[in-house]
Write a protein that holds these residues in place. Structure first.
Motif, short mmCIF file in Angstrom:
data_model
loop_
_atom_site.label_atom_id
_atom_site.label_comp_id
_atom_site.label_asym_id
_atom_site.label_seq_id
_atom_site.Cartn_x
_atom_site.Cartn_y
_atom_site.Cartn_z
N PRO A 160 -8.35 12.63 6.04
CA PRO A 160 -7.04 12.19 6.53
C PRO A 160 -6.06 13.32 6.79
CG PRO A 160 -7.33 11.64 4.22
CD PRO A 160 -8.65 12.10 4.71
N ALA A 161 -6.17 14.42 6.05
CA ALA A 161 -5.25 15.53 6.29
C ALA A 161 -5.47 16.11 7.68
CB ALA A 161 -5.45 16.61 5.22
N ALA A 162 -6.73 16.30 8.06
CA ALA A 162 -7.03 16.83 9.39
C ALA A 162 -6.59 15.88 10.49
CB ALA A 162 -8.52 17.11 9.51
N ALA A 163 -6.60 14.58 10.20
CA ALA A 163 -6.20 13.58 11.20
C ALA A 163 -4.69 13.36 11.23
CB ALA A 163 -6.91 12.26 10.91
N GLY A 164 -3.94 14.07 10.38
CA GLY A 164 -2.49 13.95 10.37
C GLY A 164 -1.97 12.65 9.79
N ARG A 198 -8.08 1.73 -5.35
CA ARG A 198 -9.09 2.71 -5.73
C ARG A 198 -9.41 3.56 -4.51
NH1 ARG A 198 -13.15 -1.35 -7.93
NH2 ARG A 198 -14.59 -0.15 -6.66
N GLY A 199 -9.65 4.86 -4.76
CA GLY A 199 -9.95 5.76 -3.67
C GLY A 199 -8.69 6.14 -2.91
N GLU A 200 -8.88 6.70 -1.71
CA GLU A 200 -7.77 7.18 -0.88
C GLU A 200 -7.17 6.01 -0.11
OE1 GLU A 200 -5.21 9.64 -0.10
OE2 GLU A 200 -6.99 10.88 -0.38
N VAL A 201 -5.95 5.62 -0.51
CA VAL A 201 -5.24 4.53 0.16
C VAL A 201 -3.90 5.07 0.64
CG1 VAL A 201 -4.25 2.22 -0.03
CG2 VAL A 201 -6.36 2.79 -1.27
N ILE A 202 -3.70 5.11 1.94
CA ILE A 202 -2.48 5.63 2.54
C ILE A 202 -1.62 4.44 2.93
CG2 ILE A 202 -1.50 7.04 4.39
CD1 ILE A 202 -4.32 8.39 4.54
N VAL A 203 -0.43 4.34 2.35
CA VAL A 203 0.47 3.22 2.58
C VAL A 203 1.73 3.77 3.24
CG1 VAL A 203 1.66 1.26 1.54
CG2 VAL A 203 -0.44 2.14 0.49
N GLN A 204 1.90 3.51 4.52
CA GLN A 204 3.04 4.05 5.23
C GLN A 204 4.33 3.37 4.80
OE1 GLN A 204 2.27 3.70 9.45
NE2 GLN A 204 0.95 5.51 9.48
N ALA A 205 5.45 4.05 5.04
CA ALA A 205 6.76 3.48 4.74
C ALA A 205 6.93 2.15 5.47
CB ALA A 205 7.86 4.44 5.16
N GLY A 206 7.44 1.16 4.74
CA GLY A 206 7.63 -0.17 5.32
C GLY A 206 6.45 -1.10 5.12
N ALA A 207 5.32 -0.57 4.67
CA ALA A 207 4.16 -1.42 4.34
C ALA A 207 4.26 -1.84 2.88
CB ALA A 207 2.87 -0.66 4.58
N ARG A 208 3.55 -2.93 2.54
CA ARG A 208 3.59 -3.42 1.16
C ARG A 208 2.23 -3.97 0.75
NH1 ARG A 208 7.14 -7.14 1.61
NH2 ARG A 208 6.08 -9.09 1.11
N ILE A 209 1.81 -3.57 -0.44
CA ILE A 209 0.61 -4.14 -1.06
C ILE A 209 1.09 -4.90 -2.29
CG2 ILE A 209 -1.61 -3.66 -2.13
CD1 ILE A 209 -1.75 -1.08 -0.53
N GLU A 210 0.85 -6.20 -2.30
CA GLU A 210 1.40 -7.06 -3.34
C GLU A 210 0.54 -7.04 -4.61
OE1 GLU A 210 1.83 -10.95 -1.71
OE2 GLU A 210 3.59 -10.41 -0.49
N ALA A 211 1.17 -7.43 -5.70
CA ALA A 211 0.45 -7.60 -6.94
C ALA A 211 -0.70 -8.59 -6.74
CB ALA A 211 1.39 -8.12 -8.03
N GLY A 212 -1.87 -8.23 -7.25
CA GLY A 212 -3.03 -9.10 -7.11
C GLY A 212 -3.90 -8.79 -5.91
#
Length: 243
Positions: free
Chosen positions: A57-61, A77-91
Motif C-alpha cells: 500500500p505504501a508504493a500505491a500511495g 486483523r492485518g493491514e486495514v486502511i480506513v480513510q477519513a469519513g469511513a466507519r467500521i462499527e462494533a461487531g
C-alpha cells in the motif's frame, strides 16, 4: 472436441465489452479507484492490479488520508486502511489487506476479507461477506449475501441472499487452491480470464433482486434491469432487461 479458449492478448485487444469503461463511469469515485480503472485494459486486470496494490500500500500511495472511525468492538486483523469519513462499527470484522474509502460504512455483523476495496459511500450490512472484490462507490450490500472475486460498479444494490460464484465445480471434486481457469462466453467464444477464481462484473446502476445467484464469469452491463429469478450467467449488454 473442446472449444478453444482465446488468450488475453487475442480477445481483449478487440472487444470493447471487456473494457472497464463499458461498465463503470469514474464520476464521484475515489482517486485510487479511478486510477485503477483507467490503468486496466480489461475488467480481468482489475483484481490482480488491486491485489498488488494492497500487498504494497505504501508504493500505491494508500497511506495519505487520515484514519477514519473504528468503533470499540470492531475486529480488525492485518493491514486495514480506513480513510477519513469511513466507519467500521462494533461487531464488524475486517481482515486485511483491505481499503475502506471515505464515507463507507461497514456495519455490525459484516465481514470484509482480504484484498478488497470498499469504495466511497458503500454500505456493508449485517451478514454480508465481501472478499477479493472492488466495490466502486455507493454500493448497497446491506443484507446477508456473498460477493467474492468480483468488480461492482457505482450505485449497485445487492439484494438479500444474493451470491456471486467464482469457482468452477463442473469438473469433479473442487480443488483448493483452484486449478481450473474461469472463462467468459462472448458471441460463442470462450475467453480466458487468466484467473481460477472470478465471480462477476456488475456495471453501474444495476439492482440484483433477492436470491439471485451469478455464475462464474458473469458480465452485467450498466443500467441492466434484472427481474426476480434464481440464476444468471453469461454476458448481459448494457441496458438489458432480464426476466
Amino acid at each position: 472436441m473442446q472449444p478453444s479458449v482465446l488468450g488475453p492478448s487475442t480477445a481483449h485487444a478487440v472487444d470493447a465489452r471487456l473494457a472497464p469503461d463499458y461498465y463503470f463511469h469514474p464520476d464521484g469515485l475515489d482517486s485510487y479507484i479511478t486510477q485503477v480503472l483507467r490503468n486496466c485494459r480489461t475488467v480481468f486486470d482489475i483484481k490482480p492490479a488491486m491485489t498488488a496494490d494492497l500487498d504494497d500500500p505504501a508504493a500505491a500511495g494508500l497511506y495519505d488520508a487520515p484514519r477514519g472511525v473504528v468503533e470499540d468492538g470492531a475486529l480488525l486483523r492485518g493491514e486495514v486502511i480506513v480513510q477519513a469519513g469511513a466507519r467500521i462499527e462494533a461487531g464488524a470484522q475486517v481482515i486485511g489487506p483491505v481499503l475502506i474509502c471515505a464515507g463507507a460504512i461497514v456495519a455490525a455483523g459484516a465481514l470484509v476479507r482480504d484484498h478488497s476495496v470498499i469504495g466511497p459511500g458503500c454500505r456493508i450490512g449485517f451478514g454480508a461477506e465481501i472478499t477479493r472484490s472492488l466495490l466502486a462507490g455507493h454500493v448497497f450490500v446491506k443484507h446477508p449475501c456473498f460477493i467474492g472475486d468480483s468488480v461492482i460498479g457505482r450505485r449497485v444494490n445487492i439484494g438479500s441472499f444474493c451470491s456471486t460464484t467464482g469457482l468452477r465445480c463442473d469438473r469433479g471434486p473442487v480443488a483448493e487452491p483452484a486449478i481450473e481457469e474461469i472463462t467468459v462466453n462472448l458471441d460463442g467464444q470462450r475467453i480466458g480470464t487468466g484467473q481460477t477464481k472470478f465471480g462477476a462484473v456488475i456495471g453501474d446502476e444495476v439492482a440484483l433482486p433477492a436470491g439471485t445467484v451469478l455464475s462464474p464469469g458473469t458480465l452485467i452491463g450498466p443500467g441492466t434491469v434484472v427481474y426476480p429469478r434464481d440464476h444468471i450467467g453469461g454476458f448481459l449488454p448494457a441496458g438489458s432487461r432480464v426476466r
